[in-house]
Design an enzyme around this catalytic site. Structure first.
Site, PDB file in Angstrom:
ATOM      1  N   HIS A  80       0.779  -1.357  -0.080  1.00 24.27           N
ATOM      2  CA  HIS A  80       0.041  -0.169   0.121  1.00 24.27           C
ATOM      3  C   HIS A  80       0.870   1.087  -0.035  1.00 24.27           C
ATOM      4  O   HIS A  80       1.959   1.450   0.582  1.00 24.27           O
ATOM      5  CB  HIS A  80      -0.816   0.121   1.126  1.00 24.27           C
ATOM      6  N   ARG A 166     -13.092  12.647   3.866  1.00 22.94           N
ATOM      7  CA  ARG A 166     -11.888  13.311   4.013  1.00 22.94           C
ATOM      8  C   ARG A 166     -11.471  14.087   2.712  1.00 22.94           C
ATOM      9  O   ARG A 166     -10.800  14.969   2.878  1.00 22.94           O
ATOM     10  CB  ARG A 166     -10.818  12.513   4.892  1.00 22.94           C
ATOM     11  N   LYS A 185      -7.637  -1.152   6.678  1.00 21.26           N
ATOM     12  CA  LYS A 185      -7.952  -1.858   5.652  1.00 21.26           C
ATOM     13  C   LYS A 185      -6.994  -2.926   5.119  1.00 21.26           C
ATOM     14  O   LYS A 185      -7.339  -4.146   4.714  1.00 21.26           O
ATOM     15  CB  LYS A 185      -7.581  -0.862   4.223  1.00 21.26           C
TER      16      LYS A 185
HETATM   17  N1  URA Z   1      -4.340   6.242   1.496  1.00 22.51           N
HETATM   18  C1  URA Z   1      -5.225   5.420   2.322  1.00 22.51           C
HETATM   19  O1  URA Z   1      -5.710   4.527   2.126  1.00 22.51           O
HETATM   20  N2  URA Z   1      -5.763   6.512   3.080  1.00 22.51           N
HETATM   21  C2  URA Z   1      -5.286   7.474   3.805  1.00 22.51           C
HETATM   22  O2  URA Z   1      -5.805   8.286   4.464  1.00 22.51           O
HETATM   23  C3  URA Z   1      -4.209   7.998   2.960  1.00 22.51           C
HETATM   24  C4  URA Z   1      -3.934   7.467   1.900  1.00 22.51           C
END
Ligand code: URA
Length: 431
Positions: A80, A166, A185
Site C-alpha cells: 500500500h 476526508r 484496510k
Molecule cells: N491512503 C489511504 O488508504 N488512506 C489515507 O488516509 C491516505 C492514503
C-alpha cells in the site's frame, strides 16, 4: 455518550477513551456528515496518541468483515502506498510479483486529494471490473495468482465512508487518520504481510522526512500489535514518480515498464517494493535475488502477460496494452514550454492538482473522471532543460481546464541557472 461532547473534547486536544472512539465509529450511517467532518478536522489539528490510533484502527477494522484468505496457499503479501503523484507502482508490481509465483491480493483505493488512485487508473481500461466478492477474489488468486479490487461495502465500511469525506473536507493530511485508514484496510484484507510505500516530499501527504518516519513507525507498530509482518519503505515524492500523470497515461507507462521499454524512478521504486514482497512471501531468499527474478520476468514478457491475464479475468480489454489508441482519446493537447535552465524543484502537490484540474481527479464526491486527461512531464529534477522539446504536454477535453491547469503547473516548477543533483527515489527501508 454524545457525539458533540466527543467533538468538543478533541477540539480541546484531550485524549478520547476507547469507548468514545468505538462509539463515534459506530455512529457512521446514523449521525450526519457534518459531525464527522468536524471531528476529522479536530483530529487533523490536534492529533491522537498511539493508544487512540490503535483504537481507531481497531474500531474501523471491526466495522465490517475480515476477509479469510486461508483458502489461498502460500504467504499472502499486500502493498500500500500512502499516496503520491504518478505513483503507478501497483500496476507494475502486482502482475510482476504474481508472475514470480507470489499470490497477490491487492485491495486498492480511488484518488484522494491531489493523489491518483489505482482503481480509477484500472477503470480507464474499457470493461475493467473492480467490484469482486471475497469468493470471486479468492478463486481468481487460486486460478491465476493476482487480483486488484476495490474495498467491498463490507470491508472496513467505516474507512470507506471517512476516506470519501476526508477527500472533500481538507482532512486527509493527518498521521492518525492516514495510519488508521491504511492499516485497518490492510488488516481487514486478511493478508499475512504488508509492504508499505511511505511517500515523503512536496507531493506526499507527509512533506518532511520526520513526518514520513513517524507515519511509517506508527503503521509498523500497529502491524506488530496485530502480528503481521510489515516493511515500510520511505520513497521520494518531491517530483512525480513517473513521467505520466492521469489515469490512462499511467496505465500506458506501467505497460511500457512491463514491456521492458522504460526504466527510471517508477521502475526503481516498483522493483524495490516488489523485491520486499517476494522476500516477505518466501519466494526469494534475498532482495537481490528477488530483483533478478522480477527483472527476468520483465525481459521474458511474463509480467506483461500476467497483466493482460488479470485484465481479461476482470472483464477488461487487454488490446489497449498493444494499441494505446484503443483507450478513450483526449480531444485537446497543449505543449508547455518553460524558461531554460536546470530543473531544481517541483511543487508536486500542485502538479497533482493541475492534473485533477484537467479532469483526471475529483473535487467533489462521485464526480466523474476524464480518464484520458492528464500531463506528461518530460524532465526531472537535475535535468538540463533547453527548450528544444516541450517541458510537458497537457491533455483534456476542455480548453478552459487546460488554461487553469497550465497556470497551476507553470507555478509549480522551479528552474534555476545552477546545476543541481538528481534525487534518489528510495530513501530508507524500515523492517
Ligand atoms: N491512503 C489511504 O488508504 N488512506 C489515507 O488516509 C491516505 C492514503
Amino acid at each position: 455518550m454524545n457525539f458533540i461532547d466527543i467533538i468538543n473534547k478533541k477540539r480541546l486536544n484531550k485524549e478520547l477513551t476507547t469507548e468514545e472512539i468505538y462509539y463515534f465509529i459506530d455512529r457512521i450511517g446514523k449521525a450526519p456528515d457534518y459531525q464527522f467532518s468536524a471531528l476529522m478536522m479536530a483530529i487533523c489539528l490536534n492529533g491522537m496518541t498511539h493508544r487512540e490510533i490503535a483504537d481507531l484502527t481497531g474500531a474501523m477494522l471491526y466495522s465490517g468483515d475480515i476477509i479469510d484468505l486461508t483458502a489461498i496457499e502460500g504467504v499472502k503479501v499486500d502493498k500500500h502506498s500512502t499516496g503520491g503523484v504518478a505513483d503507478t507502482t501497483t500496476l507494475v508490481l502486482a502482475p510482476l510479483a504474481a508472475s514470480c509465483g507470489l499470490p497477490v491480493v491487492k485491495m486498492s483505493g480511488r484518488g484522494l486529494g491531489h493523489t491518483g488512485g489505482t482503481l480509477d487508473k484500472l477503470e480507464s481500461i474499457p470493461g475493467f471490473n473492480i467490484s469482486l466478492t471475497q469468493e470471486e477474489a479468492v478463486k481468481q488468486v487460486n486460478d491465476m495468482g493476482v487480483v486488484i479490487m476495490g474495498q467491498t461495502g463490507k470491508l472496513c465500511p467505516a474507512d470507506g465512508y471517512l476516506y470519501k469525506l476526508r477527500d472533500v473536507t481538507g482532512t486527509v493530511q493527518s498521521i492518525p487518520l492516514i495510519a488508521s485508514s491504511i492499516m485497518s484496510k490492510k488488516l481487514a484484507a486478511g493478508t499475512d504481510a504488508i509492504v508499505l510505500d511511505v511517500k515523503c516530499g512536496s507531493g506526499a501527504f507527509m512533506k518532511s522526512l520526520d513526518d514520513a518516519r513517524a507515519l511509517a513507525a506508527e503503521m509498523v507498530e500497529i502491524g506488530k500489535k496485530l502480528k503481521r509482518s510489515v516493511t515500510a519503505i520511505i520513497t521520494d515524492m518531491n517530483q512525480p514518480l513517473g513521467n505520466n500523470i492521469g489515469n490512462t497515461l499511467e496505465v500506458i507507462e506501467a505497460a511500457e515498464i512491463l514491456k521492458g521499454n522504460l526504466k527510471g524512478d517508477l521502475y526503481e521504486v516498483s522493483l524495490t517494493l516488489g523485491s520486499e514482497m517476494l522476500v516477505l512471501g518466501g519466494i526469494a531468499e534475498s532482495t537481490e535475488k528477488a530483483r533478478e527474478m522480477l527483472d527476468e520476468n520483465i525481459k521474458n514478457g511474463k509480467g506483461l502477460a500476467k497483466f493482460k491475464e488479470l485484465i481479461v479475468r476482470q472483464g477488461g480489454s487487454p488490446y489497449v496494452l498493444d494499441d494505446y489508441s484503443r483507450f478513450k482519446q483526449p480531444k485537446l493537447s497543449k505543449e508547455i514550454y518553460l524558461d531554460e535552465g536546470y530543473v531544481h524543484a517541483f511543487d508536486t502537490e500542485a502538479v497533482g492538482r493541475a492534473s485533477a484540474a484537467l479532469g483526471a481527479g475529483r473535487t467533489s464526491y462521485d464526480m466523474p473522471i476524464d480518464y484520458s486527461a492528464g500531463i506528461v512531464v518530460n524532465y526531472r529534477i537535475g535535468d538540463k532543460y533547453d527548450k528544444t522539446a516541450p517541458f510537458a504536454v497537457m491533455y483534456s477535453d476542455d480548453k478552459d481546464k487546460i488554461k487553469d491547469a497550465e497556470e497551476i503547473f507553470t507555478e509549480a516548477v522551479t528552474i534555476g541557472a545552477e546545476k543541481c543533483d538528481k534525487i534518489n527515489p528510495v530513501i530508507e527501508v524500515i523492517r
